[in-house]
Write a protein that holds these residues in place. Structure first.
Motif, short mmCIF file in Angstrom:
data_model
loop_
_atom_site.label_atom_id
_atom_site.label_comp_id
_atom_site.label_asym_id
_atom_site.label_seq_id
_atom_site.Cartn_x
_atom_site.Cartn_y
_atom_site.Cartn_z
N GLU A 198 0.83 -1.21 0.00
CA GLU A 198 0.00 0.00 0.00
C GLU A 198 0.86 1.25 0.00
O GLU A 198 0.61 2.21 -0.75
CB GLU A 198 -0.91 0.01 1.23
CG GLU A 198 -2.04 -1.01 1.18
CD GLU A 198 -2.89 -0.98 2.44
OE1 GLU A 198 -2.53 -0.24 3.39
OE2 GLU A 198 -3.90 -1.69 2.49
N MET A 199 1.89 1.24 0.85
CA MET A 199 2.74 2.43 0.97
C MET A 199 3.58 2.67 -0.27
O MET A 199 3.66 3.79 -0.79
CB MET A 199 3.64 2.30 2.21
CG MET A 199 2.89 2.36 3.53
SD MET A 199 3.99 2.29 4.97
CE MET A 199 4.27 0.51 5.11
N ILE A 200 4.22 1.61 -0.78
CA ILE A 200 5.15 1.80 -1.89
C ILE A 200 4.41 2.07 -3.20
O ILE A 200 4.91 2.77 -4.08
CB ILE A 200 6.11 0.60 -2.03
CG1 ILE A 200 7.38 1.00 -2.77
CG2 ILE A 200 5.44 -0.59 -2.68
CD1 ILE A 200 8.26 1.98 -2.03
N ALA A 201 3.19 1.55 -3.34
CA ALA A 201 2.40 1.84 -4.55
C ALA A 201 2.10 3.33 -4.65
O ALA A 201 2.13 3.92 -5.74
CB ALA A 201 1.11 1.03 -4.54
N LYS A 202 1.80 3.95 -3.52
CA LYS A 202 1.53 5.39 -3.52
C LYS A 202 2.78 6.19 -3.88
O LYS A 202 2.69 7.25 -4.49
CB LYS A 202 1.00 5.82 -2.15
CG LYS A 202 -0.38 5.27 -1.82
CD LYS A 202 -0.80 5.63 -0.41
CE LYS A 202 -2.14 5.01 -0.05
NZ LYS A 202 -2.52 5.27 1.36
N ARG A 203 3.93 5.69 -3.47
CA ARG A 203 5.17 6.40 -3.74
C ARG A 203 5.57 6.28 -5.22
O ARG A 203 5.95 7.27 -5.86
CB ARG A 203 6.29 5.86 -2.85
CG ARG A 203 7.65 6.49 -3.11
CD ARG A 203 8.69 5.97 -2.14
NE ARG A 203 8.45 6.49 -0.80
CZ ARG A 203 9.36 7.15 -0.08
NH1 ARG A 203 10.55 7.40 -0.59
NH2 ARG A 203 9.09 7.57 1.13
N ASN B 47 -3.77 4.62 -5.98
CA ASN B 47 -3.78 5.81 -6.82
C ASN B 47 -5.11 5.92 -7.56
O ASN B 47 -6.17 5.87 -6.95
CB ASN B 47 -2.56 5.77 -7.75
CG ASN B 47 -1.26 5.63 -6.95
OD1 ASN B 47 -1.00 6.43 -6.06
ND2 ASN B 47 -0.47 4.59 -7.22
N ASP B 48 -5.10 6.03 -8.88
CA ASP B 48 -6.35 6.10 -9.64
C ASP B 48 -6.73 4.76 -10.24
O ASP B 48 -7.55 4.68 -11.16
CB ASP B 48 -6.23 7.14 -10.77
CG ASP B 48 -6.03 8.55 -10.23
OD1 ASP B 48 -6.64 8.86 -9.18
OD2 ASP B 48 -5.27 9.32 -10.83
N GLY B 49 -6.14 3.69 -9.71
CA GLY B 49 -6.33 2.35 -10.26
C GLY B 49 -5.14 1.98 -11.13
O GLY B 49 -4.78 2.72 -12.05
N THR B 50 -4.51 0.86 -10.81
CA THR B 50 -3.31 0.43 -11.54
C THR B 50 -3.55 -0.95 -12.14
O THR B 50 -3.81 -1.91 -11.39
CB THR B 50 -2.10 0.35 -10.58
OG1 THR B 50 -1.90 1.63 -9.97
CG2 THR B 50 -0.84 -0.08 -11.32
N PRO B 51 -3.51 -1.09 -13.47
CA PRO B 51 -3.64 -2.42 -14.06
C PRO B 51 -2.64 -3.39 -13.43
O PRO B 51 -1.43 -3.19 -13.52
CB PRO B 51 -3.34 -2.17 -15.55
CG PRO B 51 -3.73 -0.75 -15.77
CD PRO B 51 -3.35 -0.04 -14.50
N SER B 52 -3.17 -4.43 -12.80
CA SER B 52 -2.33 -5.34 -12.02
C SER B 52 -2.71 -6.78 -12.31
O SER B 52 -3.87 -7.07 -12.62
CB SER B 52 -2.49 -5.06 -10.52
OG SER B 52 -2.13 -3.73 -10.20
N ALA B 53 -1.75 -7.67 -12.18
CA ALA B 53 -2.01 -9.10 -12.39
C ALA B 53 -1.15 -9.90 -11.43
O ALA B 53 -0.15 -9.41 -10.89
CB ALA B 53 -1.72 -9.49 -13.83
N LEU B 54 -1.56 -11.15 -11.24
CA LEU B 54 -0.91 -12.03 -10.26
C LEU B 54 -0.43 -13.30 -10.94
O LEU B 54 -1.21 -14.02 -11.56
CB LEU B 54 -1.89 -12.38 -9.14
CG LEU B 54 -1.44 -13.40 -8.10
CD1 LEU B 54 -0.20 -12.92 -7.36
CD2 LEU B 54 -2.57 -13.68 -7.11
N ILE B 55 0.87 -13.56 -10.81
CA ILE B 55 1.48 -14.81 -11.25
C ILE B 55 1.98 -15.52 -10.00
O ILE B 55 2.82 -15.00 -9.28
CB ILE B 55 2.64 -14.57 -12.23
CG1 ILE B 55 2.18 -13.77 -13.45
CG2 ILE B 55 3.27 -15.90 -12.65
CD1 ILE B 55 3.31 -13.37 -14.39
#
Length: 366
Positions: free
Chosen positions: A230-235, A316-324
């Protein structure tokens, strides 16, 4: 990756993996593990970020406007000292999702300012348990498991440097098992940090120049609610995030495939379907796996993924993310088990997916 291909592991990378897994890095106390990780990663990156809580980031092309994250989490489950009895026995509470069922008879290290103090989780012998009178065997619970460090009074415990708040980790280390399996505590998810570091190594050694900034993120505190992510995504504010974690091998006893699906070690990386997983990015990963002939499996989640994917996706405003995910047996035990082929195939899948992303890739649904 075909099983006939030469292993992508080097002698140096395997040495790093063993040292990294054997080094304790409990949730909230990941510092020493992060040092090892950054030291290994340093030759393959241009810059680093370390945030106030210890999430570590290696960056390739830090000046690029378009940012792609590949991420794992660095922390492992553990225990906190919570109470010391007058008789010198030590009671604990969880730090993350520690499993009381596996604790009895385990050897542990208690982390103190004076150094590591060895102890064991004690448990009454089977002879005495069966004489309890009510005919019921006691089961391990957080309020009845305890540590014995050899002290026989509270003062003797304190003299060793042990106090409420000291963190406790299991002692079990890395071993190679038959048929190319690795076992260790904390493979969840130290193996993820290893895999993303190997992706960075391959990019450098293969002289691949990415058209974006690559942020190789080893986040802290996943085991207590995805807090580091959560913290590093905002940074960072990435444009795209690919998360790697472990997932359950559901082919062992006492797991219901009707609920958990079917994932197995040796079947390749698992690619997740779920609300937080971006459909376009996920489909790009699947098409990459097919193109590169990388064995893979599919997994579905009904709500959250339960991984750092959720933290990045909704940041943020939504980040396209995926999980492997890497298939793993016996999660949150001291004998977590993974297969070497799956590790290599997961590394290759992340690597080749990155080569298929550009700043012009359209990640908008509409």
């Amino acid at each position: 990756m075909s099983k006939k291909q030469k292993s992508i592991f080097t002698k140096e990378s395997l040495t790093f993996l063993k040292n990294y897994l054997n080094n304790p890095a409990p949730t909230g106390f990941e510092k020493e593990g992060q040092k090892l990780w950054l030291e290994y990663l340093k030759p393959y990156i241009d810059d680093t970020i370390v945030d106030p809580y210890g999430s570590a980031v290696g960056i390739i092309n830090p000046e690029a406007a378009f940012k792609v994250v590949i991420e794992a989490h660095a922390d492992e489950i553990s225990w906190f000292v919570n109470y010391v009895s007058p008789e010198g026995l030590i009671y604990v509470i969880r730090n993350g999702g520690s499993d009381q069922a596996i604790a009895p008879s385990k050897r542990v290290n208690i982390h103190t300012e004076k150094g590591m103090v060895k102890a064991v989780f004690g448990w009454p012998a089977i002879h005495t348990r069966l004489r309890s009178g009510d005919g019921k065997e006691p089961q391990p619970k957080v309020d009845n498991i305890f540590l014995d460090c050899g002290a026989r009074s509270r003062k003797e415990v304190e003299d060793l440097g042990i106090h409420v708040g000291c963190v406790v980790t299991f002692e079990d280390g890395f071993e190679e098992l038959n048929y190319d399996y690795y076992i260790c505590r904390a493979i969840d998810n130290r193996i993820g940090g290893f895999m993303i570091a190997e992706v960075a190594r391959l990019l450098t050694e293969n002289k691949q120049r990415l058209p974006f900034g690559l942020y190789i993120v080893n986040a802290v505190q996943e085991e207590v609610g995805l807090r580091g992510a959560e913290m590093i995504a905002k940074r960072i504010k990435p444009n795209v995030a690919i998360i790697t974690d472990v997932t359950h091998d559901t082919t062992t006893p006492m797991i219901n495939k009707n609920i958990e699906g079917e994932i197995k070690c040796g079947g390749g990386p698992s690619i997740t379907y779920g609300p937080a997983v971006h459909n376009i990015l996920r489909d790009l990963i699947i098409s990459t796996a097919k193109k590169e002939k990388i064995p893979h499996q599919l997994h579905a989640v009904s709500r959250s993924t339960g991984t750092d994917t959720d933290a990045f996706a909704y940041s943020n405003d939504g980040t396209p993310s995926a999980l492997i995910s890497l298939p793993l047996r016996y999660m949150h035990t001291t004998v977590e088990m993974v297969k070497k082929d799956d590790i290599e195939q997961t590394i290759q899948l992340i690597y080749h997916t990155l080569l298929n992303i550009t700043p012009k890739t359209n990640f908008h649904y509409l």
